[in-house]
Scaffold this motif. Structure first.
Motif, PDB file in Angstrom:
ATOM      1  N   ALA A 425      36.893  12.022  30.769  1.00 13.79           N
ATOM      2  CA  ALA A 425      36.779  13.309  31.459  1.00 13.79           C
ATOM      3  C   ALA A 425      38.138  13.832  31.923  1.00 13.79           C
ATOM      4  CB  ALA A 425      35.825  13.169  32.646  1.00 13.79           C
ATOM      5  N   SER A 426      39.052  12.930  32.303  1.00 18.38           N
ATOM      6  CA  SER A 426      40.365  13.419  32.754  1.00 18.38           C
ATOM      7  C   SER A 426      41.147  14.023  31.605  1.00 18.38           C
ATOM      8  CB  SER A 426      41.221  12.319  33.375  1.00 18.38           C
ATOM      9  OG  SER A 426      40.465  11.284  33.838  1.00 18.38           O
ATOM     10  N   GLY A 427      40.718  13.785  30.386  1.00 19.52           N
ATOM     11  CA  GLY A 427      41.367  14.424  29.244  1.00 19.52           C
ATOM     12  C   GLY A 427      41.321  15.934  29.385  1.00 19.52           C
ATOM     13  N   VAL A 428      40.180  16.431  29.842  1.00 15.93           N
ATOM     14  CA  VAL A 428      40.011  17.870  30.020  1.00 15.93           C
ATOM     15  C   VAL A 428      41.029  18.400  31.013  1.00 15.93           C
ATOM     16  CG1 VAL A 428      38.463  19.654  30.859  1.00 15.93           C
ATOM     17  CG2 VAL A 428      37.545  17.734  29.556  1.00 15.93           C
ATOM     18  N   THR A 429      41.050  17.758  32.203  1.00 19.59           N
ATOM     19  CA  THR A 429      41.939  18.262  33.252  1.00 19.59           C
ATOM     20  C   THR A 429      43.397  18.119  32.839  1.00 19.59           C
ATOM     21  OG1 THR A 429      41.249  16.216  34.301  1.00 19.59           O
ATOM     22  CG2 THR A 429      40.603  18.238  35.358  1.00 19.59           C
ATOM     23  N   GLU A 511      34.363   4.863  25.907  1.00 21.63           N
ATOM     24  CA  GLU A 511      33.643   5.871  26.685  1.00 21.63           C
ATOM     25  C   GLU A 511      33.766   7.145  25.859  1.00 21.63           C
ATOM     26  OE1 GLU A 511      34.289   6.053  31.055  1.00 21.63           O
ATOM     27  OE2 GLU A 511      35.226   7.975  30.633  1.00 21.63           O
ATOM     28  N   ILE A 512      32.674   7.587  25.282  1.00 21.59           N
ATOM     29  CA  ILE A 512      32.743   8.721  24.363  1.00 21.59           C
ATOM     30  C   ILE A 512      32.100   9.952  24.986  1.00 21.59           C
ATOM     31  CG2 ILE A 512      32.196   9.537  22.043  1.00 21.59           C
ATOM     32  CD1 ILE A 512      32.115   6.701  21.116  1.00 21.59           C
ATOM     33  N   LEU A 513      32.931  10.921  25.278  1.00 23.50           N
ATOM     34  CA  LEU A 513      32.447  12.161  25.898  1.00 23.50           C
ATOM     35  C   LEU A 513      32.317  13.215  24.798  1.00 23.50           C
ATOM     36  CD1 LEU A 513      33.837  13.689  29.162  1.00 23.50           C
ATOM     37  CD2 LEU A 513      33.254  15.119  27.231  1.00 23.50           C
ATOM     38  N   ALA A 529      37.414  16.677  37.141  1.00 21.60           N
ATOM     39  CA  ALA A 529      37.116  15.682  36.112  1.00 21.60           C
ATOM     40  C   ALA A 529      35.861  14.883  36.458  1.00 21.60           C
ATOM     41  CB  ALA A 529      38.308  14.748  35.927  1.00 21.60           C
ATOM     42  N   ASP A 530      35.664  14.586  37.743  1.00 26.48           N
ATOM     43  CA  ASP A 530      34.499  13.760  38.082  1.00 26.48           C
ATOM     44  C   ASP A 530      33.193  14.506  37.835  1.00 26.48           C
ATOM     45  OD1 ASP A 530      35.345  15.369  40.269  1.00 26.48           O
ATOM     46  OD2 ASP A 530      34.020  14.252  41.605  1.00 26.48           O
TER      47      ASP A 530
END
Ligand SMILES: [Zn+2]
Length: 738
Positions: A425-429, A511-513, A529-530
């Protein structure tokens, strides 16, 4: 003539049906001339398993067959038998009792060395049989790596080089570095490292000693190098520098080079780098196999659902798939496995890499080189002219590369790359912090895949952890909804096989988003991100921690490995989040801002009616859609939106305002273009709203936003009021006016 001993062994093997009579006869004839003993030939050719040959051989000659690895040999014995002697005759001394020396050998029929022991050591040999490979290993273990070579070198080197003039010194080093014995010493260090599965060798000089360490399964371990290596450090480093084409005169500047060495099984690609330290040059050698057997997706350690997701993802015609994780988390291996699976004749694949680690057949690989201004961004631009279907960019480090990668994906290419973040998720941010527009991220990325490596428990010394770790057991039981008593945990005790670490090899956790409308909406709304993580979990994502626990339960890895790399997930319950339909469903296709409307300044001055008691308020779930309105800095009455419509569900409704749920927060005072759908099929109520209250729900990580109406027609206000009153009566409730 057929050797007598061979004949007896052959008969025994035939009797035990390990060898056919015909094959035995043929081999006995063939081996007459070569002089190689039958047992050695059978083992070398793999005709009969080594263990069975040796067991038969032992029984034929009434010798004991021992497992040398499981034995502990007394230091006194090792000290009494010179390393040169043992190495030359390929035996390992095991114990001395009185005048009897027990020696382990794989060649019990060699009478000559037994005579030598009698003559030179004055001891009576008692022979036991062991595996050939175990002898070399035991010699290394007890005498130290390359002890024999070192022993010879010390005897040949009469003086040290310390007190000589610098000029003479350099020359001396060159001769020394080319010296056959030094190069043998270097080879032994490299081979030993490779055999132990080391990925790097670190040679570090200190005041009184040289430290040689191997990185195995990601951790540094001391190599068993005798202290006598120190005088040869300069020669060793010079030799390696020569191999890697580095200047051996230059010691004050860092240098990088590479070399290829051959081992019996394969060539090794060495990446050598040196840095100057006060005690001499410190060197790191990375060992890369030149022909890796590429991992298939099946062997990456993916759990069933994740493997299926992976397969679906890489078959996408376009979009970006980002693998995230810190350095050394195996991202490259995963990308290569993906490319390997996609590498068919009908696809053109181009990679941009730094460094280029492995050569892949059928794929155009480009080494990025900043010295000639070929960075990732420049490389990507030129690669596009070669019309690839699939592109791999080694790493997205800056906004420029990210932007080109995204544009590439949006123009119909599948792009793989890596990003330096802790979880998916932090990939996005991270991308948005880099300066990318959220709509570019949301429209181009197909998935963020976070990964880490965990060490695998050594199968030779694996044992169950019977007690303790109660918290972890509870967490695992809760994760998999199982009885805590059924949670079994394992660890490795540590043995020779695993260098005493309890681990052998590594496996990955994932962990695959995968993107969906909800998450895309969240990205457009710049949520934390959370929150994205929770949306993904709601969508079925397994977190790193959960995937780690699965590997613990399966007995693959230990609790401490998982604890070290994956933080605890916040408490999570799917019921905390409104159903998918209630959250933003956004189409990211039309992006440019458009003029919404012009309003009068009076509208903006309307008082907060949400919190007033003039209107009845009712808790009701009603569909609501909204766009975030932006005001022109110079003309506050000029309103625009980005055209992105979010949808949600209300918590309560009144003729003064509305409260609804979002996955992210908006600043107080934000103006929204609202569409409230009181009943299905009815015309929606369209108006402007202004956010007057923000409540964070810490359990669900969702937000309740309250907005009062800015410009609403009186007819709509009456409709809302009637709706609220009717509902209140219908609910037979009195809480509406709170
Ligand atoms: Zn072990």
């Amino acid at each position: 003539m057929v050797k007598h001993n061979d004949k007896i062994l052959a008969d025994e093997l035939v009797k035990a049906t390990l060898l056919s009579q015909a094959k035995a006869d043929q081999l006995l004839v063939e081996l007459q001339s070569s002089g190689e003993p039958l047992h050695a030939y059978l083992i070398r050719q793999g005709i009969v398993p080594e263990r069975q040959v040796l067991e038969k051989l032992a029984s034929v000659h009434q010798l004991s067959f021992l497992d040398l690895k499981s034995m502990t040999i007394d230091k006194n014995v090792v000290e009494k038998i010179p390393v040169r002697f043992a190495t030359y005759f390929k035996f390992m001394p095991i114990k001395i009792e009185g005048r009897v020396l027990t020696v382990a050998t794989a060649n019990p029929l060699d009478i000559k060395f037994q005579d030598e022991i009698r003559v030179h050591l004055g001891l009576e040999p008692k022979v036991v049989l062991v595996r050939d490979a175990d002898i070399a290993e035991a010699l290394n273990k007890y005498y130290g790596l390359a002890a024999n070579t070192l022993d010879k070198l010390s005897k040949d080197t009469k003086k040290t080089t310390a007190d000589e003039s610098p000029a003479a010194w350099v020359e001396d080093l060159e001769t020394n570095a080319n010296d056959a014995s030094v190069s043998k010493l270097v080879n032994e260090i490299l081979l030993e490292a490779h055999k132990k599965r080391a990925t790097d060798i670190h040679i570090e000089p200190y005041r009184n000693k040289v430290r040689v360490r191997y990185r195995i399964d990601g951790l540094l371990l001391d190599a068993n190098i005798p202290p006598g290596v120190k005088p040869f450090l300069l020669s060793i480093i010079s030799r390696i520098k020569l191999m890697a084409n580095l200047s051996i005169v230059e010691k004050r500047l860092p240098q990088d080079g590479s070399a290829i060495v051959k081992t019996r099984e394969q060539d090794l690609d060495l990446r050598v780098s040196t840095i100057p330290t006060p005690r001499g040059e410190s060197m790191v050698i990375r060992i890369l196999p030149t022909n890796i057997t590429l991992l298939s997706l099946e062997r990456l350690g993916l759990e069933e659902r994740n493997l299926r997701l992976f397969r679906e993802l890489i078959q996408k015609p376009h979009g970006i798939i980002l693998v995230t994780g810190p350095t050394g988390s195996g991202k490259t291996t995963t990308l290569y496995a993906c490319l390997n699976e996609l590498n068919t004749a009908d696809r053109k694949i181009i990679t941009l890499e730094d460094p280029l680690e492995y050569e892949l057949e059928g794929i155009t690989q480009i080494q990025v080189n900043s010295k000639v201004n070929l960075d990732f961004a420049a490389g990507l631009r030129s690669v596009l002219r070669h019309d690839p279907d699939i592109i791999m960019v080694g790493e997205i480090r800056d906004v420029e590369t990210a932007e080109i990668a995204i544009r590439t994906a949006l123009t119909g290419h599948l792009v793989f790359s890596t990003l330096h973040t802790n979880d998916a998720a932090s990939g996005v941010t991270r991308l948005i912090e880099m300066g990318l527009e959220p709509f570019l991220v949301s429209s181009s990325i197909e998935a963020f895949i976070a990964q880490r490596l965990v060490r695998i428990i050594c199968s030779h010394c694996k044992e169950e952890v019977i007690s303790g770790l109660d918290d972890v057991r509870q967490e695992i039981a809760a994760t998999f909804k199982m009885d805590v008593k059924a949670v079994k945990i394992y660890k490795g005790r540590g043995c020779d096989y695993c260098n005493g670490t309890g681990y052998y090899g590594r496996s990955a956790i994932y962990e695959i988003l995968v993107m969906n409308e909800e998450i895309r909406g969240g990205i457009l709304g710049k949520v934390r991100a959370d929150v994205i993580k929770k949306l993904a979990m709601k969508n079925g994502m397994t977190t790193l921690r959960q995937d780690g626990w699965r590997k613990v339960l399966e007995g693959i890895t230990t609790v401490s490995e998982v604890m070290e790399i994956a933080v605890k997930d916040e408490n999570w319950d799917a019921s905390d989040v409104p159903d998918a339909a209630g959250l933003s469903s956004v189409s990211a296709s039309e992006i440019p801002h458009f003029v919404l409307r012009e309003i009068t300044p009076e509208i903006l001055k309307v008082k907060d009616d949400y919190n007033s008691r003039t209107y009845s308020r009712v808790e009701a779930r009603v569909g609501i859609r909204y766009q975030v309105v932006e005001q022109d800095d110079n003309d506050m009455t000029h309103l625009t939106t980005d055209g992105v419509e979010h949808s949600s569900i209300t918590k309560d409704v009144s003729a003064g305002g509305v409260r609804f749920v979002t996955g992210y927060t908006l600043p107080l005072g934000t103006i929204l273009q609202l569409k409230i759908q009181l009943e299905k099929g009815e015309k929606s109520i369209d108006c402007l709203g202004k956010i007057c209250r923000v409540e964070e729900d810490s359990v669900s990580a969702m937000f309740n936003l309250a907005a009062y109406y800015l410009d609403i027609s009186s007819a709509d206000r009456v409709r809302l009021d009637n709706y609220a009153r009717a509902k209140l009566v219908g609910n037979n409730s009195s809480q509406g006016d709170s």
